[in-house]
Write a protein that holds these residues in place. Structure first.
Motif, PDB file in Angstrom:
ATOM      1  N   LEU A 129       0.831  -1.208   0.000  1.00  0.00           N
ATOM      2  CA  LEU A 129       0.000   0.000   0.000  1.00  0.00           C
ATOM      3  C   LEU A 129       0.862   1.254   0.000  1.00  0.00           C
ATOM      4  CD1 LEU A 129      -0.546   1.774   2.890  1.00  0.00           C
ATOM      5  CD2 LEU A 129      -1.455  -0.445   3.573  1.00  0.00           C
ATOM      6  N   ILE A 130       2.030   1.202   0.639  1.00  0.00           N
ATOM      7  CA  ILE A 130       2.941   2.348   0.609  1.00  0.00           C
ATOM      8  C   ILE A 130       3.562   2.488  -0.780  1.00  0.00           C
ATOM      9  CG2 ILE A 130       5.134   3.243   1.494  1.00  0.00           C
ATOM     10  CD1 ILE A 130       2.699   3.674   3.300  1.00  0.00           C
ATOM     11  N   GLN A 131       3.882   1.380  -1.414  1.00  0.00           N
ATOM     12  CA  GLN A 131       4.405   1.445  -2.777  1.00  0.00           C
ATOM     13  C   GLN A 131       3.362   2.047  -3.728  1.00  0.00           C
ATOM     14  OE1 GLN A 131       7.599   0.819  -3.638  1.00  0.00           O
ATOM     15  NE2 GLN A 131       7.891   0.551  -1.425  1.00  0.00           N
ATOM     16  N   LYS A 132       2.093   1.688  -3.523  1.00  0.00           N
ATOM     17  CA  LYS A 132       1.022   2.251  -4.352  1.00  0.00           C
ATOM     18  C   LYS A 132       0.872   3.744  -4.087  1.00  0.00           C
ATOM     19  CE  LYS A 132      -2.335   1.835  -7.305  1.00  0.00           C
ATOM     20  NZ  LYS A 132      -2.123   1.359  -8.692  1.00  0.00           N
ATOM     21  N   ALA A 133       0.951   4.148  -2.815  1.00  0.00           N
ATOM     22  CA  ALA A 133       0.862   5.571  -2.483  1.00  0.00           C
ATOM     23  C   ALA A 133       2.027   6.349  -3.092  1.00  0.00           C
ATOM     24  CB  ALA A 133       0.849   5.744  -0.967  1.00  0.00           C
ATOM     25  N   LYS A 134       3.214   5.781  -3.031  1.00  0.00           N
ATOM     26  CA  LYS A 134       4.397   6.424  -3.616  1.00  0.00           C
ATOM     27  C   LYS A 134       4.212   6.607  -5.122  1.00  0.00           C
ATOM     28  CE  LYS A 134       8.853   7.628  -3.649  1.00  0.00           C
ATOM     29  NZ  LYS A 134       9.286   8.952  -3.127  1.00  0.00           N
ATOM     30  N   GLU A 135       3.722   5.585  -5.770  1.00  0.00           N
ATOM     31  CA  GLU A 135       3.470   5.639  -7.216  1.00  0.00           C
ATOM     32  C   GLU A 135       2.442   6.726  -7.548  1.00  0.00           C
ATOM     33  OE1 GLU A 135       0.994   2.852 -10.309  1.00  0.00           O
ATOM     34  OE2 GLU A 135       2.370   1.831  -8.946  1.00  0.00           O
ATOM     35  N   ALA A 136       1.379   6.809  -6.755  1.00  0.00           N
ATOM     36  CA  ALA A 136       0.333   7.804  -6.999  1.00  0.00           C
ATOM     37  C   ALA A 136       0.850   9.224  -6.795  1.00  0.00           C
ATOM     38  CB  ALA A 136      -0.858   7.546  -6.078  1.00  0.00           C
ATOM     39  N   LEU A 271      -5.797   4.461   1.339  1.00  0.00           N
ATOM     40  CA  LEU A 271      -5.545   4.789  -0.078  1.00  0.00           C
ATOM     41  C   LEU A 271      -6.761   5.445  -0.740  1.00  0.00           C
ATOM     42  CD1 LEU A 271      -3.526   1.692  -1.371  1.00  0.00           C
ATOM     43  CD2 LEU A 271      -2.698   4.038  -1.202  1.00  0.00           C
ATOM     44  N   ARG A 272      -7.402   6.340  -0.014  1.00  0.00           N
ATOM     45  CA  ARG A 272      -8.566   7.031  -0.552  1.00  0.00           C
ATOM     46  C   ARG A 272      -8.132   8.346  -1.181  1.00  0.00           C
ATOM     47  NH1 ARG A 272     -14.298   7.529   2.738  1.00  0.00           N
ATOM     48  NH2 ARG A 272     -15.649   7.628   0.903  1.00  0.00           N
ATOM     49  N   LEU A 273      -8.423   8.480  -2.462  1.00  0.00           N
ATOM     50  CA  LEU A 273      -8.031   9.650  -3.238  1.00  0.00           C
ATOM     51  C   LEU A 273      -9.221  10.593  -3.386  1.00  0.00           C
ATOM     52  CD1 LEU A 273      -5.870  11.027  -5.104  1.00  0.00           C
ATOM     53  CD2 LEU A 273      -6.863   9.689  -6.977  1.00  0.00           C
ATOM     54  N   TRP A 274      -9.055  11.848  -2.971  1.00  0.00           N
ATOM     55  CA  TRP A 274     -10.124  12.840  -3.021  1.00  0.00           C
ATOM     56  C   TRP A 274      -9.787  13.932  -4.028  1.00  0.00           C
ATOM     57  CZ3 TRP A 274     -14.657  12.637  -0.242  1.00  0.00           C
ATOM     58  CH2 TRP A 274     -14.715  11.697   0.790  1.00  0.00           C
ATOM     59  N   SER A 275     -10.798  14.336  -4.833  1.00  0.00           N
ATOM     60  CA  SER A 275     -10.608  15.455  -5.764  1.00  0.00           C
ATOM     61  C   SER A 275     -11.975  16.041  -6.109  1.00  0.00           C
ATOM     62  CB  SER A 275      -9.902  14.994  -7.043  1.00  0.00           C
ATOM     63  OG  SER A 275     -10.675  14.026  -7.724  1.00  0.00           O
ATOM     64  N   HIS A 276     -11.979  17.276  -6.627  1.00  0.00           N
ATOM     65  CA  HIS A 276     -13.219  17.887  -7.074  1.00  0.00           C
ATOM     66  C   HIS A 276     -13.670  17.245  -8.393  1.00  0.00           C
ATOM     67  CE1 HIS A 276     -13.673  21.056  -4.126  1.00  0.00           C
ATOM     68  NE2 HIS A 276     -12.395  21.366  -4.260  1.00  0.00           N
ATOM     69  N   LEU A 277     -14.943  17.249  -8.639  1.00  0.00           N
ATOM     70  CA  LEU A 277     -15.461  16.717  -9.889  1.00  0.00           C
ATOM     71  C   LEU A 277     -14.831  17.440 -11.069  1.00  0.00           C
ATOM     72  CD1 LEU A 277     -19.260  16.372  -9.005  1.00  0.00           C
ATOM     73  CD2 LEU A 277     -17.500  14.600  -8.987  1.00  0.00           C
ATOM     74  N   ASP A 278     -14.463  16.667 -12.094  1.00  0.00           N
ATOM     75  CA  ASP A 278     -13.822  17.208 -13.295  1.00  0.00           C
ATOM     76  C   ASP A 278     -12.493  17.883 -12.984  1.00  0.00           C
ATOM     77  OD1 ASP A 278     -16.042  16.406 -14.830  1.00  0.00           O
ATOM     78  OD2 ASP A 278     -17.099  18.273 -14.331  1.00  0.00           O
ATOM     79  N   SER A 289     -14.505  10.732  -4.159  1.00  0.00           N
ATOM     80  CA  SER A 289     -13.353   9.923  -3.753  1.00  0.00           C
ATOM     81  C   SER A 289     -13.367   8.583  -4.453  1.00  0.00           C
ATOM     82  CB  SER A 289     -13.355   9.711  -2.237  1.00  0.00           C
ATOM     83  OG  SER A 289     -14.411   8.861  -1.848  1.00  0.00           O
ATOM     84  N   THR A 290     -12.187   8.014  -4.545  1.00  0.00           N
ATOM     85  CA  THR A 290     -12.020   6.667  -5.064  1.00  0.00           C
ATOM     86  C   THR A 290     -10.917   5.999  -4.263  1.00  0.00           C
ATOM     87  OG1 THR A 290     -11.596   5.332  -7.034  1.00  0.00           O
ATOM     88  CG2 THR A 290     -10.323   7.348  -6.809  1.00  0.00           C
ATOM     89  N   THR A 291     -11.025   4.714  -4.093  1.00  0.00           N
ATOM     90  CA  THR A 291     -10.010   3.976  -3.349  1.00  0.00           C
ATOM     91  C   THR A 291      -9.074   3.272  -4.318  1.00  0.00           C
ATOM     92  OG1 THR A 291     -11.505   3.642  -1.477  1.00  0.00           O
ATOM     93  CG2 THR A 291      -9.587   2.194  -1.627  1.00  0.00           C
ATOM     94  N   LEU A 292      -7.790   3.549  -4.212  1.00  0.00           N
ATOM     95  CA  LEU A 292      -6.803   2.931  -5.097  1.00  0.00           C
ATOM     96  C   LEU A 292      -6.646   1.461  -4.737  1.00  0.00           C
ATOM     97  CD1 LEU A 292      -4.053   5.723  -5.077  1.00  0.00           C
ATOM     98  CD2 LEU A 292      -5.981   5.451  -6.647  1.00  0.00           C
ATOM     99  N   THR A 293      -6.494   0.633  -5.733  1.00  0.00           N
ATOM    100  CA  THR A 293      -6.310  -0.803  -5.496  1.00  0.00           C
ATOM    101  C   THR A 293      -4.836  -1.134  -5.399  1.00  0.00           C
ATOM    102  OG1 THR A 293      -6.343  -1.263  -7.874  1.00  0.00           O
ATOM    103  CG2 THR A 293      -8.443  -1.382  -6.698  1.00  0.00           C
ATOM    104  N   ARG A 294      -4.537  -2.130  -4.609  1.00  0.00           N
ATOM    105  CA  ARG A 294      -3.140  -2.557  -4.452  1.00  0.00           C
ATOM    106  C   ARG A 294      -3.113  -4.005  -4.026  1.00  0.00           C
ATOM    107  NH1 ARG A 294      -2.872  -4.038   1.244  1.00  0.00           N
ATOM    108  NH2 ARG A 294      -4.313  -2.647   2.312  1.00  0.00           N
ATOM    109  N   ALA A 295      -1.956  -4.625  -4.160  1.00  0.00           N
ATOM    110  CA  ALA A 295      -1.782  -6.007  -3.724  1.00  0.00           C
ATOM    111  C   ALA A 295      -1.633  -6.035  -2.202  1.00  0.00           C
ATOM    112  CB  ALA A 295      -0.561  -6.611  -4.396  1.00  0.00           C
ATOM    113  N   ALA A 296      -1.708  -7.209  -1.632  1.00  0.00           N
ATOM    114  CA  ALA A 296      -1.533  -7.364  -0.192  1.00  0.00           C
ATOM    115  C   ALA A 296      -0.484  -8.440   0.072  1.00  0.00           C
ATOM    116  CB  ALA A 296      -2.856  -7.744   0.471  1.00  0.00           C
ATOM    117  N   SER A 297       0.508  -8.108   0.864  1.00  0.00           N
ATOM    118  CA  SER A 297       1.529  -9.078   1.255  1.00  0.00           C
ATOM    119  C   SER A 297       2.221  -8.570   2.513  1.00  0.00           C
ATOM    120  CB  SER A 297       2.544  -9.306   0.126  1.00  0.00           C
ATOM    121  OG  SER A 297       3.157  -8.090  -0.258  1.00  0.00           O
TER     122      SER A 297
END
Length: 361
Positions: A129-136, A271-278, A289-297
């Motif tokens: 999840l940290i790797q996904k956050a770093k990527e985002a 990993l919840r991403l918040w932004s204004h519409l458009d 908001s949308t929740t980013l997907t990631r692997a679990a290990s």
């Protein structure tokens, strides 16, 4: 080098046992020795069927090793890591890298000069999840990072301190024991901290150390951060409760980090991403908001697999000695700032500084 890497663990306490479990899950890695002067550690090694030595020196004299994991008290980290480097053995040191920036700086220089891998066990960086956050964040999903807020609140029961009285003493409060994890992640995700202004309050239980502290963090890239830690607050907002990383802690669906940018914000560890519409930056426009997907290990298993790759020269350290040193430096500055109630810059560790501290080794 053999096809199966031969690793040893120094210190088979609670953390050392977790490392042993992780080693058992990594292919082509074998735990072949333990060093621990304590009877409990020796009994645990016997139960695993692994030879146990009272000292790290005795272990090196008797066993051929490809790498060592140090899971001993912080005061022993630098001395024991130096022994590993003198034996030309790659080493993974549990966090923090040392008891002081001064001694850790000399260790980092020694490892670099002898070209021996030195890694620090800030294992949270190995969480997917940290790797996904770093990527985002690096990909600009929230635009330019402007602010970060971190919370590290929980209540440690009295028996936690009675079991190990050293936890009541100066230098063993939540800033050095717990906040070091959070500072390392915030550095990794948001950039280098260049100055801090911190405050702390004495333990309400009468211990020598603090039990609550907060700091304002200034970053080299212009980010401003705030962070708070306490081991005497009943609350759900800590990495332990929210990350589901360690099954010992009951999981809670909350966040403990908020990272704000010019085009959106990211909360962690959900990993919840918040932004204004458009993507319109306008406080009159609804947020979604949308929740980013990631692997679990398991990050501890990932860390051992990474250590294996570094030993085999297939990867460079994700958390090098220099990275561990910089995190320790921020923690030390927070403690000093809280003591004097003043803003302090963080010194840039240049080559001349390393030379000045060389005598520590």
């Amino acid at each position: 080098m053999q096809s199966t890497l031969r690793l040893a663990i120094v210190g088979l306490g609670l953390v050392g046992k977790r490392h042993a479990d992780a080693v058992a899950l990594v292919p082509d890695v074998e735990l072949v020795a333990v060093a621990d002067p304590n009877e409990s550690g020796q009994d645990a090694a016997v139960g695993m069927g692994i030879p146990c030595f009272e000292t790290i020196h005795g272990m090196f004299k008797s066993v051929q090793l490809d790498g060592v994991i140090l899971a001993t008290p912080t005061l022993l980290h630098v001395e024991q890591a130096i022994t590993c480097i003198e034996n030309k053995c790659p080493v993974l040191v549990e966090k923090p890298i040392g008891a002081s920036t001064k001694e850790a700086l000399a260790l980092v220089q020694m490892a670099r000069a002898r070209d021996i891998p030195l890694l620090v066990g800030h294992h949270r960086r190995h969480n997917p999840l940290i790797q996904k956050a770093k990527e985002a964040l690096d990909g600009g999903l929230i635009g330019t990072i402007r602010a970060v807020q971190g919370t590290c609140w929980f209540y440690k029961p009295d028996h936690y301190f009675e079991a190990a009285p050293w936890r009541k003493r100066n230098g063993a409060g939540p800033v050095s024991v717990n906040l070091v994890h959070d500072i390392d992640l915030i550095r990794y995700l948001c950039g280098e901290v260049t100055a801090v202004h911190a405050v702390a309050a004495p333990s309400v239980r009468g211990f020598e150390n603090e039990d609550v502290a907060s700091a304002i963090l200034e970053f080299s890239n212009g980010v401003i951060g705030t962070i708070s830690v306490s081991d005497s607050v009943v609350a759900p907002w800590s990495w332990e409760f929210t990350s589901r990383e360690n099954p010992q802690y009951p999981p809670i669906p909350e966040s403990c980090y908020l990272i704000g940018g010019s085009e959106g914000s990211l909360s962690l560890p959900d990993l919840r991403l918040w932004s204004h519409l458009d993507r319109r930056q306008d406080w009159w426009t609804p947020l979604s908001s949308t929740t980013l997907t990631r692997a679990a290990s398991d990050p501890l298993v990932n860390q051992i697999a990474h250590f294996k790759d570094v030993i085999m020269k297939k990867a460079i350290p994700l958390v090098s000695g220099q990275e561990g040193l910089r995190t320790l430096q921020v923690i030390e500055t927070i403690q000093l700032s809280a003591k004097h109630r003043t803003r302090l810059d963080i010194q840039d560790l240049t080559a001349s500084d390393v030379e000045a501290y060389r005598t520590v080794v």
